[in-house]
Design an enzyme around this catalytic site. Structure first.
Site, PDB file in Angstrom:
ATOM      1  N   ASP A  35      71.394  38.771  51.644  1.00 48.60           N
ATOM      2  CA  ASP A  35      71.713  38.813  53.064  1.00 48.60           C
ATOM      3  C   ASP A  35      73.034  38.057  53.274  1.00 48.60           C
ATOM      4  O   ASP A  35      73.482  37.300  52.404  1.00 48.60           O
ATOM      5  CB  ASP A  35      70.561  38.139  53.829  1.00 48.60           C
ATOM      6  CG  ASP A  35      70.814  38.010  55.312  1.00 48.60           C
ATOM      7  OD1 ASP A  35      71.232  38.997  55.931  1.00 48.60           O
ATOM      8  OD2 ASP A  35      70.597  36.904  55.849  1.00 48.60           O
ATOM      9  N   ASP A  37      74.297  36.809  56.969  1.00 49.14           N
ATOM     10  CA  ASP A  37      74.222  35.834  58.060  1.00 49.14           C
ATOM     11  C   ASP A  37      73.084  34.843  57.861  1.00 49.14           C
ATOM     12  O   ASP A  37      71.915  35.216  57.734  1.00 49.14           O
ATOM     13  CB  ASP A  37      74.033  36.563  59.393  1.00 49.14           C
ATOM     14  CG  ASP A  37      75.310  37.215  59.863  1.00 49.14           C
ATOM     15  OD1 ASP A  37      76.246  36.489  60.208  1.00 49.14           O
ATOM     16  OD2 ASP A  37      75.371  38.464  59.874  1.00 49.14           O
TER      17      ASP A  37
END
Length: 267
Positions: A35, A37
């Site tokens: 991922d 963020d």
């Protein structure tokens, strides 16, 4: 997932060309999916925009809880979050560049992955222009060129420009209830009869679709992904920052520990 002899650098294609699975091009020992963020960065850019330029932290957190416990889809919740931000897109990016920081140990980890042939694939529920701008700002243009980034995008609303008030909206990557079903990028690799070891790192509700698809899942301590993994009995190990991830990935790739031994849950 079953660990294979990918630790020795072997992998099969099962009839699929490396062009279709770009992370296989260098015949790697392992692939690190992550991922963006709140995982590579300390702050979640979408959360920051929503909290400071949109409808605020309280409604955002309620939306996250609704997704976490199955009361609504991530796609609907995220669309609502982004729709609450009316600021022109270029101004959003400028604000994020001033406020979003990199995990202090990511650059060192990324340098190690390049030296040791471990491709990094960014799978994000965020938007491509923001991700690229932040990565270029935080780790340099060269790093961006050496990462595969699969994410949502941005588009103008009818009759408007993205760089005017209320002029943009999110463009989802696919038609799934996630908007970007990250598992769809991982599954072709996981299905190969012989393949590299697959890692994934994440922190929140946008990572739920990917949580069960790799050999070892890193879930950021104190975040929603840990709760999901415990509720769904998904093996994982927590991390505070990329120094934790670096040590475990290095030890697994070097054969000092197995993925099963590394999946220790909350640390």
């Amino acid at each position: 997932m079953t660990q294979t002899n990918g630790i020795n650098g072997t992998n099969g294609t099962n009839g699929t060309s490396n062009g279709a699975l770009p992370a296989l091009r260098t015949n790697p020992k392992a692939i690190f999916f992550t991922d963006f963020d709140g995982t590579i960065t300390l702050q979640d850019s979408n959360d920051f925009m929503t909290d400071n330029l949109g409808y605020g932290e309280k409604l955002r957190k309620q939306g996250n809880q609704d997704v976490l416990f199955g009361r609504r889809t991530f796609r609907d919740s995220f669309q609502e979050m982004m729709d609450s931000v009316k600021t022109p897109y270029d101004q959003c990016i400028a604000t994020l560049l001033k406020n979003v920081q990199l995990d202090p140990y990511f650059a060192e980890f990324f340098a190690w992955t390049r030296e040791n042939n471990v491709p990094v694939v960014v799978l994000s529920g965020g938007m491509q222009p923001i991700i690229r701008a932040l990565l270029a700002h935080l780790v340099g243009e060269d790093a961006v060129e050496h990462m595969q980034i699969v994410s949502n995008d941005v588009q103008a609303r009818p009759g408007k420009s993205i760089n005017e008030e209320g002029g943009w909206t999110i463009k989802f990557h696919d038609d799934s209830e996630f908007g970007h079903d990250k598992s769809l990028e991982i599954k072709p690799y996981a299905a190969l009869p012989e393949r590299p070891i697959l890692f994934y790192a994440g922190d929140g509700v946008s990572d739920l679709s990917a949580a069960k698809e790799t050999d070892l899942l890193f879930a950021k301590a104190g975040r929603d992904l840990v709760t999901y993994c415990e509720n769904e009995k998904v093996p994982f190990v927590t991390f505070e920052d990329f120094s934790d991830i670096h040590k475990v990935v290095r030890d697994v790739v070097e054969g000092k520990v197995t993925v099963k031994e590394a999946a220790k849950g909350r640390l």
